[in-house]
Design a protein around this motif. Sequence first.
Motif, mmCIF file in Angstrom:
data_model
loop_
_atom_site.group_PDB
_atom_site.id
_atom_site.type_symbol
_atom_site.label_atom_id
_atom_site.label_comp_id
_atom_site.label_asym_id
_atom_site.label_seq_id
_atom_site.Cartn_x
_atom_site.Cartn_y
_atom_site.Cartn_z
ATOM 1 N N GLU A 149 0.830 -1.188 0.000
ATOM 2 C CA GLU A 149 0.000 0.000 0.000
ATOM 3 C C GLU A 149 0.874 1.251 0.000
ATOM 4 O O GLU A 149 2.049 1.213 0.383
ATOM 5 N N ARG A 150 0.276 2.335 -0.425
ATOM 6 C CA ARG A 150 0.993 3.605 -0.540
ATOM 7 C C ARG A 150 1.558 4.039 0.811
ATOM 8 O O ARG A 150 0.920 3.904 1.848
ATOM 9 N N ASP A 151 2.795 4.512 0.792
ATOM 10 C CA ASP A 151 3.456 5.057 1.986
ATOM 11 C C ASP A 151 3.584 4.015 3.100
ATOM 12 O O ASP A 151 3.602 4.350 4.275
ATOM 13 N N GLU B 289 3.240 -0.775 -6.035
ATOM 14 C CA GLU B 289 2.305 -0.052 -5.178
ATOM 15 C C GLU B 289 0.875 -0.338 -5.602
ATOM 16 O O GLU B 289 0.554 -0.358 -6.793
ATOM 17 N N LEU C 216 -3.518 0.230 -4.310
ATOM 18 C CA LEU C 216 -4.396 1.068 -3.500
ATOM 19 C C LEU C 216 -4.799 0.376 -2.209
ATOM 20 O O LEU C 216 -4.949 1.016 -1.169
#
Length: 360
Positions: free
Chosen positions: A21-23, A44, A46
């Motif tokens: 997932e992002r970050d 990456e 969502l």
Amino acid sequence: MSPAPVPLSERLLDIRRIYHERDIERFARAREVLERFPDAERIEVLSHQAIPGLHGNPGAVEDWVRTKQEVLVLGEKKSLTARRNGRSADWIAPSTANGCAMACVYCYVPRRKGYANPITVFANIEAVLGYLERHAGRQGVKPEPNQCDPVDWVYDLGENSDCSADALVSDNVRDLVDLFARLPHAKASFATKLVNRDLLTWDPRGGTRVRFSLMPEGPSRTVDVRTSKVAERIAAMDDFVEAGYEVHVNLSPVIVHEDWLAEWGELLEQVADGTSARTRAQLAAEIIFLTHNEGLHEVNLGWHPRAEDLLWRPDLQETKQSHSGQVNVRYRSGWKGRWVRQLTDLVAEKLPECRVRYAF
């Protein structure tokens, strides 16, 4: 000279792609996992729950085992709740992982997420640990014994994964074992089909119950794909007791066929002969007969049809619609009750020290 044995992690895992997932690197645990597999491609996404091409992809069935070996997912566990259970455990703890590197053909988890479902590691372990500590603290002293445990509140850690395999990927499981080693009135519990001897170097101090899942060796060779051999699981039980774990057994899934009861008699004798008096004195069992699923049956035909000769027996089974609307199959009610009694009687005969916590 014989070659050095291949480490368990390398036999099960060859991680080449990590969906995240992002970050996700804002979590220290995620950074540790990424550093553990530095050569893996990073992709990456969502959400860890719906990855195009991985989840719900019928075309992936041919790569079922390869996906479990080569793919890892990193995400954040956003909903932290402990659900009431009352059967195997008092509470189902928030997951710190989902999916599995092993490929047991009857596993219910792929029904929910879709197809191979490799290991997903939840990186926000500190939030899970804090939630569990607060939750256990609110429970206080257990007011009376129940089938889960006579003294402690029991928290199941691995509802949707196998903690022994999860421990090959991250330190989440070790952090949980450490937590329950110091929590009063609370005990962790997880079922496993994998002997991960790294867990023997930890210090559980009686705060974790390991439930080794057992079935006769013949069916296990067909349906327990990528797991430790049943004889290896039995051989490890004394070592886990000596290391400070409580050890129980899951006699599951019980798969009925023409010689099933004789095979279970042999297995129970193996447990009796292969464990110490100390291990047998603290032993308890859960007995769970097979429940299968029409959709999973169709998927399994695409990668392991031989297993379905054992699992899919319309002559012995009846359908039942689940709460989610899926069509499950289980053994016919009148017959199943008789078979449950036969197996519990066999446990009393062959392994009398072992109490049966529940059977269905």
